[in-house]
Design a protein around this motif. Structure first.
Motif, short mmCIF file in Angstrom:
data_model
loop_
_atom_site.label_atom_id
_atom_site.label_comp_id
_atom_site.label_asym_id
_atom_site.label_seq_id
_atom_site.Cartn_x
_atom_site.Cartn_y
_atom_site.Cartn_z
N ILE A 63 0.76 -4.85 -8.65
CA ILE A 63 1.92 -4.33 -9.36
C ILE A 63 3.20 -4.74 -8.62
N THR A 64 3.19 -4.55 -7.30
CA THR A 64 4.36 -4.89 -6.49
C THR A 64 4.65 -6.38 -6.53
N GLN A 65 3.61 -7.17 -6.40
CA GLN A 65 3.75 -8.63 -6.40
C GLN A 65 4.36 -9.14 -7.70
N GLY A 100 6.79 4.74 6.71
CA GLY A 100 6.73 3.43 6.06
C GLY A 100 5.38 2.95 5.60
N ASN A 101 4.30 3.51 6.09
CA ASN A 101 2.96 3.03 5.72
C ASN A 101 2.25 3.99 4.77
N THR A 102 3.01 4.78 4.04
CA THR A 102 2.42 5.73 3.11
C THR A 102 2.69 5.33 1.68
N VAL A 103 1.91 5.88 0.76
CA VAL A 103 2.12 5.62 -0.65
C VAL A 103 3.44 6.21 -1.12
N ASP A 162 5.10 -5.31 1.72
CA ASP A 162 4.62 -5.35 3.11
C ASP A 162 3.82 -4.11 3.49
N ILE A 163 3.86 -3.07 2.65
CA ILE A 163 3.09 -1.85 2.94
C ILE A 163 1.62 -2.10 2.61
N ASP A 164 0.76 -1.94 3.57
CA ASP A 164 -0.67 -2.18 3.38
C ASP A 164 -1.36 -0.88 2.99
#
Length: 270
Positions: free
Chosen positions: A145-147, A100-103, A134-136
Motif C-alpha cells: 500500500i505504501t509503495q 517510529g517502528n510501530t503501526v 522505511d518502517i518494517d
C-alpha cells in the motif's frame, strides 16, 4: 472525486483520443489509484494490529488517537486549516520520532501524506510516504500500500522515472491489478501509449477474474481506442435442494396455532 465522462462520448472510441480528455485523464489517474489505496489503509492497519500478536504500545496508541481526532476536526474546518495542519504535522512528527517502528507511526504518516496531497503539497506527501516505507512492519500488504501510494504521489509530482521504479517493484497478488493500472498511468504520462495499453489490459484481465468492475479503468482503455470485454458478475450458486430442506424445516418448527391459521386461509381461498 473527478466526474467520470460518459462512455457514449464521441471521443471514447477514437484511438487518438480527444487531447483535452487525455490530459484530464492523466491528471485524474493518480488520484483514482490513490483513492483505492487509501480505502485499504484502515482495513490493513486494523488487520495488522489484530493479527500481529504484538503487545500494544499504549502511549503510542493514545497519541495516535489524539492525531486521529485532530485530523477529523481538520477535515471539518472551513477556516484556519493551514495552522491546524501545521500543528497536526508537528504531532505526527513527534509520534514518529518517539515510536517510529510501530503501526501507529505508519498510520500517522499516511494521514500526513493524504492531507499533503489534498493541499497539493506533493513534496511533503512524498517525504511522509518515504518514511512510512522505511518502517518494517513485516506485513507485505501494508508495505505494498505504501509503495504504490508513494509511486502515485511521485507520478502526481511529475517525477515519472522514480514513480516507474517504485511501481515496478513486486507486490502480492492482491495488489497486482492496482499496480498494473498505476503502471499504465505512468506510461501514459510518459507518452508511451503502447505500454500503457498493455498495462491497462493486464489490470483489466486481473479484475475480470475477480469479477470486479472498475469503470475508470474501462474509460482509460476506451480513451486509448480499446474496448475491453464486459466483466461478468460473479455467479450466485443457489442450492435448491438445501433451500427446500430449510423451508421444510421451518414449516416443521412452525407454531401449531400459526399452522391452523394458514390452513383456514387456504380453505377460505378455495
Amino acid at each position: 472525486m473527478a466526474k467520470i465522462p460518459s462512455s457514449n462520448s464521441p471521443h471514447m472510441n477514437n484511438p487518438n483520443g480527444d487531447p483535452q480528455s487525455t490530459e484530464k485523464l492523466k491528471q485524474a489517474a493518480g488520484y483514482i489509484i490513490g483513492a483505492i489505496l487509501v480505502a485499504l489503509i484502515g482495513y490493513f492497519g486494523w488487520s495488522y494490529l489484530q493479527n500481529s500478536g504484538m503487545k500494544a504500545d499504549t502511549v503510542a496508541a493514545d497519541k495516535y488517537a489524539a492525531i486521529e481526532t485532530a485530523n477529523d476536526e481538520l477535515l471539518g474546518q472551513s477556516e484556519g486549516k493551514a495552522e491546524a495542519r501545521k500543528k497536526l504535522n508537528a504531532d505526527i512528527d513527534a509520534l514518529v520520532a518517539e515510536h517510529g517502528n510501530t503501526v501507529y507511526a505508519w498510520q500517522a504518516l499516511m494521514i500526513k501524506s493524504r492531507n499533503a496531497v489534498d493541499a497539493n503539497d506533493m513534496k511533503t506527501a512524498a517525504e511522509a510516504l518515504k518514511k512510512a516505507l522505511d518502517i518494517d512492519l513485516k506485513d507485505a500488504g501494508l508495505h505494498s500500500i505504501t509503495q504504490l501510494r508513494y509511486a502515485t504521489v511521485l507520478l502526481a509530482s511529475g517525477d515519472l522515472d522514480a514513480a516507474l521504479t517504485q511501481a515496478s517493484i513486486d507486490v502480492p497478488v492482491a495488489f497486482e491489478a492496482s499496480q498494473q493500472e498505476l503502471l499504465g498511468d505512468i506510461y501514459l504520462a510518459k507518452k508511451d501509449n503502447e505500454k500503457a495499453v498493455r498495462a491497462y489490459e493486464n489490470a483489466w484481465s486481473l479484475v475480470s477474474k475477480r469479477h470486479e468492475e472498475r469503470p475508470f479503468l474501462r474509460l482509460k482503455l476506451e480513451n486509448l481506442g480499446i474496448s475491453p470485454k464486459p466483466i461478468e458478475p460473479e455467479e450466485q450458486i443457489v442450492d435448491a435442494a438445501a433451500m427446500q430442506q430449510a423451508q421444510v424445516a421451518e414449516l416443521g418448527d412452525m407454531d401449531p396455532e400459526l399452522e391452523a391459521a394458514i390452513a383456514e386461509m387456504e380453505e377460505a381461498a378455495q
